[in-house]
Design an enzyme around this catalytic site. Sequence first.
Site, PDB file in Angstrom:
ATOM      1  N   PHE A   1       6.556   2.567  -4.427  1.00  0.00           N
ATOM      2  CA  PHE A   1       7.933   2.802  -3.991  1.00  0.00           C
ATOM      3  C   PHE A   1       8.421   4.226  -4.246  1.00  0.00           C
ATOM      4  O   PHE A   1       9.436   4.635  -3.714  1.00  0.00           O
ATOM      5  CB  PHE A   1       8.911   1.803  -4.635  1.00  0.00           C
ATOM      6  CG  PHE A   1       8.698   0.386  -4.196  1.00  0.00           C
ATOM      7  CD1 PHE A   1       9.086  -0.029  -2.923  1.00  0.00           C
ATOM      8  CD2 PHE A   1       8.095  -0.524  -5.040  1.00  0.00           C
ATOM      9  CE1 PHE A   1       8.880  -1.339  -2.520  1.00  0.00           C
ATOM     10  CE2 PHE A   1       7.884  -1.839  -4.642  1.00  0.00           C
ATOM     11  CZ  PHE A   1       8.283  -2.249  -3.375  1.00  0.00           C
TER      12      PHE A   1
ATOM     13  N   HIS B   1      11.851  -8.644   0.134  1.00  0.00           N
ATOM     14  CA  HIS B   1      11.489  -7.235  -0.004  1.00  0.00           C
ATOM     15  C   HIS B   1      12.701  -6.343   0.308  1.00  0.00           C
ATOM     16  O   HIS B   1      13.550  -6.706   1.119  1.00  0.00           O
ATOM     17  CB  HIS B   1      10.346  -6.922   0.970  1.00  0.00           C
ATOM     18  CG  HIS B   1       9.633  -5.644   0.697  1.00  0.00           C
ATOM     19  ND1 HIS B   1      10.073  -4.433   1.194  1.00  0.00           N
ATOM     20  CD2 HIS B   1       8.522  -5.368  -0.020  1.00  0.00           C
ATOM     21  CE1 HIS B   1       9.254  -3.476   0.800  1.00  0.00           C
ATOM     22  NE2 HIS B   1       8.306  -4.010   0.061  1.00  0.00           N
TER      23      HIS B   1
ATOM     24  N   ASP C   1       0.850  -1.192   0.000  1.00  0.00           N
ATOM     25  CA  ASP C   1       0.000   0.000   0.000  1.00  0.00           C
ATOM     26  C   ASP C   1       0.884   1.240   0.000  1.00  0.00           C
ATOM     27  O   ASP C   1       2.091   1.147   0.204  1.00  0.00           O
ATOM     28  CB  ASP C   1      -1.011  -0.013   1.165  1.00  0.00           C
ATOM     29  CG  ASP C   1      -0.358   0.029   2.534  1.00  0.00           C
ATOM     30  OD1 ASP C   1       0.862  -0.230   2.628  1.00  0.00           O
ATOM     31  OD2 ASP C   1      -1.056   0.322   3.510  1.00  0.00           O
TER      32      ASP C   1
ATOM     33  N   TYR D   1       2.889   4.756   0.801  1.00  0.00           N
ATOM     34  CA  TYR D   1       3.510   5.338   1.993  1.00  0.00           C
ATOM     35  C   TYR D   1       2.473   6.172   2.732  1.00  0.00           C
ATOM     36  O   TYR D   1       1.655   6.847   2.113  1.00  0.00           O
ATOM     37  CB  TYR D   1       4.686   6.233   1.606  1.00  0.00           C
ATOM     38  CG  TYR D   1       5.817   5.518   0.906  1.00  0.00           C
ATOM     39  CD1 TYR D   1       6.553   4.536   1.555  1.00  0.00           C
ATOM     40  CD2 TYR D   1       6.176   5.858  -0.391  1.00  0.00           C
ATOM     41  CE1 TYR D   1       7.612   3.895   0.922  1.00  0.00           C
ATOM     42  CE2 TYR D   1       7.234   5.227  -1.037  1.00  0.00           C
ATOM     43  CZ  TYR D   1       7.952   4.247  -0.371  1.00  0.00           C
ATOM     44  OH  TYR D   1       8.997   3.617  -1.006  1.00  0.00           O
TER      45      TYR D   1
END
Length: 222
Positions: free
Chosen positions: A72, A180, A59, A61
């Site tokens: 990102f 990740h 989701d 930031y």
Amino acid sequence: MEWSTIFHNIKSKHDFKEMHDFLEKEYATEIVYPERKNIYQAFDLTPFENIKVVILGQDPYHGPNQAHGLAFSIQPNAKFPPSLRNMYQELADDIGCIRRSPHLQDWAREGVLLLNTVLTVRKGEAHSHRGIGWEVFTNEIIQAVSEYKEGVVFILWGKPAQEKERLIDRSKHFIIKSPHPSPLSAFRGFFGSKPYSRANQYLVEQGKTPIQWCERKEESNE
């Protein structure tokens, strides 16, 4: 195929009224990211016909001035997230690029669909819009890319993204998986995974122009 056609097909299959009503209330009573005008920016900047790579996030930031509709990526002058910093470190180690700009609009314009699986979030509350319907929508997006495109690189970082592998036809696409880039997992296999050079190698093998991952001068000056 265009996004408008795909969106129409998705809406004909699913009822998003509850999600729409929820978001109307959230944007009216809470601080929600990204701004409404930027919710679909990933699709605005990366036309369907241009997609070469899909990078899946979770989701947006949830800090001020960060999210703007690309997974990102953050807005200029916002606090630099650790995951993005680690992505840039791997980029430097992989192909020697030094990026300073925190936003990834140039990647999006190159054909990198920076797709979060949930497209909105309440300020300061990670995953606060999980389960309202976004996952249904973005699963359909992933399936549409898999079905109607060929030779796309899907970059799946972390378990939530890798759960989407079932939606992708491996016989005609290339999947890159690793932990990740977050500080909690980057040292468990993200660093050294070389996703950028591997993606470009595959694209070249498919007869496609590789992604310009490095920062352009005009981007670094923004």
